[in-house]
Write an enzyme that holds these catalytic residues in place. Structure first.
Site, PDB file in Angstrom:
ATOM      1  N   ARG A  45      -6.080  25.867  24.932  1.00 28.84           N
ATOM      2  CA  ARG A  45      -6.439  26.697  26.080  1.00 28.84           C
ATOM      3  C   ARG A  45      -7.928  26.577  26.330  1.00 28.84           C
ATOM      4  O   ARG A  45      -8.704  26.401  25.400  1.00 28.84           O
ATOM      5  CB  ARG A  45      -6.158  28.168  25.780  1.00 28.84           C
ATOM      6  CG  ARG A  45      -4.748  28.584  25.889  1.00 28.84           C
ATOM      7  CD  ARG A  45      -4.626  30.035  25.516  1.00 28.84           C
ATOM      8  NE  ARG A  45      -4.777  30.904  26.668  1.00 28.84           N
ATOM      9  CZ  ARG A  45      -3.789  31.189  27.507  1.00 28.84           C
ATOM     10  NH1 ARG A  45      -2.607  30.681  27.315  1.00 28.84           N
ATOM     11  NH2 ARG A  45      -3.983  31.993  28.528  1.00 28.84           N
ATOM     12  N   GLU A  79       3.346  31.523  36.594  1.00 27.20           N
ATOM     13  CA  GLU A  79       4.115  32.715  36.921  1.00 27.20           C
ATOM     14  C   GLU A  79       3.379  33.435  38.051  1.00 27.20           C
ATOM     15  O   GLU A  79       2.183  33.715  37.923  1.00 27.20           O
ATOM     16  CB  GLU A  79       4.214  33.627  35.692  1.00 27.20           C
ATOM     17  CG  GLU A  79       5.085  34.818  35.975  1.00 27.20           C
ATOM     18  CD  GLU A  79       5.198  35.793  34.809  1.00 27.20           C
ATOM     19  OE1 GLU A  79       4.671  35.505  33.728  1.00 27.20           O
ATOM     20  OE2 GLU A  79       5.830  36.845  35.022  1.00 27.20           O
ATOM     21  N   LYS A 112      -4.622  36.816  32.859  1.00 27.41           N
ATOM     22  CA  LYS A 112      -4.294  37.490  34.111  1.00 27.41           C
ATOM     23  C   LYS A 112      -4.246  39.000  33.935  1.00 27.41           C
ATOM     24  O   LYS A 112      -4.624  39.749  34.828  1.00 27.41           O
ATOM     25  CB  LYS A 112      -2.958  36.968  34.643  1.00 27.41           C
ATOM     26  CG  LYS A 112      -3.130  35.672  35.403  1.00 27.41           C
ATOM     27  CD  LYS A 112      -1.836  35.222  36.021  1.00 27.41           C
ATOM     28  CE  LYS A 112      -0.956  34.616  34.961  1.00 27.41           C
ATOM     29  NZ  LYS A 112       0.154  33.831  35.527  1.00 27.41           N
TER      30      LYS A 112
HETATM   31  P1  ATP Z   1      -2.665  34.252  31.377  1.00 31.98           P
HETATM   32  O1  ATP Z   1      -2.874  34.208  29.907  1.00 31.98           O
HETATM   33  O2  ATP Z   1      -3.917  34.066  32.154  1.00 31.98           O
HETATM   34  O3  ATP Z   1      -1.875  35.413  31.851  1.00 31.98           O
HETATM   35  P2  ATP Z   1      -0.347  32.699  31.451  1.00 31.98           P
HETATM   36  O4  ATP Z   1      -0.156  31.673  30.431  1.00 31.98           O
HETATM   37  O5  ATP Z   1       0.433  33.927  31.274  1.00 31.98           O
HETATM   38  O6  ATP Z   1      -1.873  32.949  31.659  1.00 31.98           O
HETATM   39  P3  ATP Z   1       1.095  31.258  33.408  1.00 31.98           P
HETATM   40  O7  ATP Z   1       1.200  31.504  34.853  1.00 31.98           O
HETATM   41  O8  ATP Z   1       2.297  31.391  32.572  1.00 31.98           O
HETATM   42  O9  ATP Z   1      -0.049  32.198  32.899  1.00 31.98           O
HETATM   43  O10 ATP Z   1       0.389  29.877  33.147  1.00 31.98           O
HETATM   44  C1  ATP Z   1       0.772  28.671  33.743  1.00 31.98           C
HETATM   45  C2  ATP Z   1       0.316  27.549  32.880  1.00 31.98           C
HETATM   46  O11 ATP Z   1      -1.100  27.596  32.720  1.00 31.98           O
HETATM   47  C3  ATP Z   1       0.913  27.621  31.493  1.00 31.98           C
HETATM   48  O12 ATP Z   1       1.477  26.357  31.203  1.00 31.98           O
HETATM   49  C4  ATP Z   1      -0.238  27.932  30.597  1.00 31.98           C
HETATM   50  O13 ATP Z   1      -0.089  27.251  29.381  1.00 31.98           O
HETATM   51  C5  ATP Z   1      -1.441  27.414  31.370  1.00 31.98           C
HETATM   52  N1  ATP Z   1      -2.647  28.173  31.051  1.00 31.98           N
HETATM   53  C6  ATP Z   1      -2.845  29.495  31.202  1.00 31.98           C
HETATM   54  N2  ATP Z   1      -4.062  29.850  30.773  1.00 31.98           N
HETATM   55  C7  ATP Z   1      -4.684  28.718  30.354  1.00 31.98           C
HETATM   56  C8  ATP Z   1      -5.976  28.422  29.804  1.00 31.98           C
HETATM   57  N3  ATP Z   1      -6.884  29.362  29.599  1.00 31.98           N
HETATM   58  N4  ATP Z   1      -6.264  27.126  29.494  1.00 31.98           N
HETATM   59  C9  ATP Z   1      -5.345  26.175  29.714  1.00 31.98           C
HETATM   60  N5  ATP Z   1      -4.124  26.387  30.222  1.00 31.98           N
HETATM   61  C10 ATP Z   1      -3.777  27.642  30.542  1.00 31.98           C
HETATM   62 MG    MG Z   2       2.629  32.584  30.656  1.00 31.19          MG
END
Ligand code: ATP
Ligand code: MG
Length: 568
Positions: free
Chosen positions: A268, A36, A278
């Site tokens: 994760r 995102e 984020k």
């Molecule tokens: P954040 O928790 O940092 O805001 P998010 O999941 O909201 O991360 P996205 O942009 O939706 O951010 O993430 C894109 C992809 O990255 C998703 O498929 C998510 O599962 C993966 N992802 C995010 N954080 C991690 C992490 N710490 N380890 C592994 N994969 C991750």
């Molecule tokens: Mg997300």
């Protein structure tokens, strides 16, 4: 790139292998990374991106980069650009398959209409509070919305008027008509579309209704023909809804959908002394705890790049961490190990004295100057050698001298000898102090019989110090970094306020540090090992400056860490 070589061996790889062998999706493998654009990517995203990309490579499949841009309020072009730059730098290649969820808003609208026509979606006038109230809890079933049994005609009409902009934000939503008694809260008539009068960074004001993630994501997977939709563990509970959407998509939109996508969850990545969310990283930026998303102390990809960490080290780290089913906390030490391991045979050595103490060699003939030859990379002859000037006045590291040393201090102390790297041994004859009693200078003698490579003294001199000739020294600036958080798990600290654990000393600037003359030839983007002090990087953003400024990527040692080297 190093991230293409080995066959990944993990439960997801094995699962895909079985699918391929069974001929599922005609043996096709297609993955995606769906960030995102509401912030910069961090090392957890690197894990997800590399995992998806490497699996596609391993099966000769395809990989898409898809921006999940369904929330116009939080998303910005700046983030799209940074994500593209960061992934390219990591070596992830989506060829010509760069997509945006918003590219297919029309098709999604049509799918929503078909769900309504099939009696599987309805417009609901309950407000957000009421929807929550009606949803029930884990132990109590939900209650059905009073709007659940609207006719198809009324629903189609209302949905169209939602789209036309007739209603204010939050007045109505489109919901799936599934099961308010489901044991899975996600299946209790989840919201599919909401009204949001906001300008979107790509579609402008074309839309004032936006799809929800749980609707948009599986449908987009099916549109793009994603065979394996990998996501982190928090989406496990959403999987039944994912399947519900995909099943309906395949049934109701047979021409638009390309396969029955399936979701698989993986752990994760969490790391000690870091926050990886984020929302929290944004707070560090907006509250001024760091200088920006790309501050070299940040666990963002852009921060790591400015720090001087290489994509190869990041890829190696991801491989070593592996892919697990349940979340775990990875020690930062492991990452530092990968960084050093990567740079050990890449970074040329230089001598720099971070905390200088002046040494006068009293028996050195005045004005005599010698040049000593030092190898640039010890295990790599092809990296050549360099000449380093030596003279009667030098700097050594303050910590290499102790007036009253403990036993086994194999460095310099009164009456004792230490070897100067590549040159001679010196013996401390006299300690000069200032009025406050701090040591300001050492008077030493050298022994010509101890010349490096030609030592005829017969003495065993244990300690070796790096040094810089005072007359030839080039002054540089150095940034030393420590972890941004003092606690291992900052998220558990300060009654939920992770900023309570912020390290006030995460950045130390050393100014006017003496370095050997060859330092002047450092190019923007070069990485060096300052002997005994760590790996350093000349960030192109800092060059050219009045004075060279180096970021310490990582010190040479964690005294408490022992990790076995791979293949060595
Ligand atoms: P954040 O928790 O940092 O805001 P998010 O999941 O909201 O991360 P996205 O942009 O939706 O951010 O993430 C894109 C992809 O990255 C998703 O498929 C998510 O599962 C993966 N992802 C995010 N954080 C991690 C992490 N710490 N380890 C592994 N994969 C991750
Ligand atoms: Mg997300």
């Amino acid at each position: 790139m190093s991230n293409e070589a080995e066959t990944p061996s993990n439960f997801i790889y094995n699962m895909i292998l079985e699918d391929v062998e069974r001929g599922e999706n005609d043996g096709r493998v297609h993955t995606r990374f769906p960030p995102e654009p509401n912030g910069y990517l961090h090392i957890g995203h690197a894990k997800a991106a590399l995992l998806n990309y490497n699996l596609a490579l391993a099966f000769d499949g395809k990989f898409n980069l898809r921006f999940d841009d369904t929330n116009p309020v939080a998303e910005e072009e700046e983030f799209v650009d940074s994500i593209i730059a960061d992934l390219s730098w990591l070596g992830v290649d989506w060829e010509d398959r760069l997509f945006f969820s918003s590219d297919s808003f029309d098709t999604k609208y049509e799918f929503a209409r078909r769900l309504i026509e099939a009696g599987r979606a309805y417009v609901c006038d309950l407000g957000p509070e009421e929807i929550r109230e009606y949803r029930g809890t884990l132990t109590e079933p939900g209650r059905e919305s009073p709007y659940r049994d609207r006719s198809v005609e009324e629903n189609l009409d209302l949905f169209e008027r939602m789209r036309e902009g007739e209603f204010p934000d939050g007045a109505r939503v489109l919901r799936a008509r599934i099961d308010m008694a489901s044991g899975n809260l996600n299946m209790r008539d989840p919201v599919l579309y909401r009204i949001l009068h906001a300008t979107h960074h790509r579609t402008g004001d074309a839309w004032c209704i936006y799809p929800m993630y749980d609707f948009d994501h599986p449908f987009t997977d099916a549109l793009e023909g994603i065979t394996h939709s990998l996501c982190s563990i928090e989406y496990s509970d959403h999987r039944p809804l994912y399947d519900w959407i995909v099943d309906n998509a395949v049934e109701l939109m047979p021409d638009a959908t390309r396969c029955r996508s399936r979701q698989t969850e993986f752990a994760r990545l969490n790391m000690t002394h870091m926050v990886l969310s984020k929302r929290k990283l944004r707070r560090l930026v907006t509250d001024g705890h760091v200088e920006g998303w790309d501050d070299p102390r940040m666990p963002t990809i852009s921060g790591m790049r400015r720090r001087g960490i290489t994509p190869e080290a990041i890829a190696d780290f991801q491989e070593r961490v592996g892919v697990a089913r349940s979340d775990s906390l990875v020690d930062l030490t492991m990452f530092k190990f990968c960084i050093r391991n990567d740079l050990e045979d890449k970074a040329e050595r230089r001598m720099v004295v971070l905390d200088p103490l002046k040494v006068s060699i009293t028996n050195w003939p005045e004005d005599r100057e010698e040049r000593v030859t030092l190898e640039n990379i010890p295990r790599d002859e092809s990296a050549g050698t360099r000449q380093v000037p030596f003279g009667g006045e030098i700097f050594i590291e303050r910590e290499d001298f102790m007036e009253d040393p403990p036993k086994k201090f194999h460095r310099l102390s009164p009456g004792e000898e230490i070897r100067l790297k590549g040159a001679y041994a010196i013996k401390c004859e006299e300690v000069i102090k200032d009025a406050e009693g701090s040591v300001v200078e050492l008077r030493c003698t050298y022994d010509p019989a101890t010349q490096s490579g030609n030592d005829t003294s017969g003495r065993k001199i244990r300690g070796v110090a790096h040094w810089v000739s005072a007359r030839h020294a080039v002054a540089i600036d150095v940034r030393l970094y420590d972890t941004l958080f003092l606690e291992e798990s900052p998220e558990d600290e300060g009654d939920g306020d992770f900023t309570a654990s912020i390290n006030p000393d995460s950045l130390e600037l050393l100014s006017g540090v003496p370095a050997e003359p060859a330092i002047a030839d450092t190019g923007a983007g070069d990485r060096l090992q300052f002997m005994r002090k760590g790996y350093f990087y000349l960030d192109p953003e800092d060059a050219p400056g009045n004075r060279l400024t180096f970021n310490r990527i990582v010190p040479l040692k964690d005294t408490w860490a022992k990790i076995k080297k791979k293949g060595k």
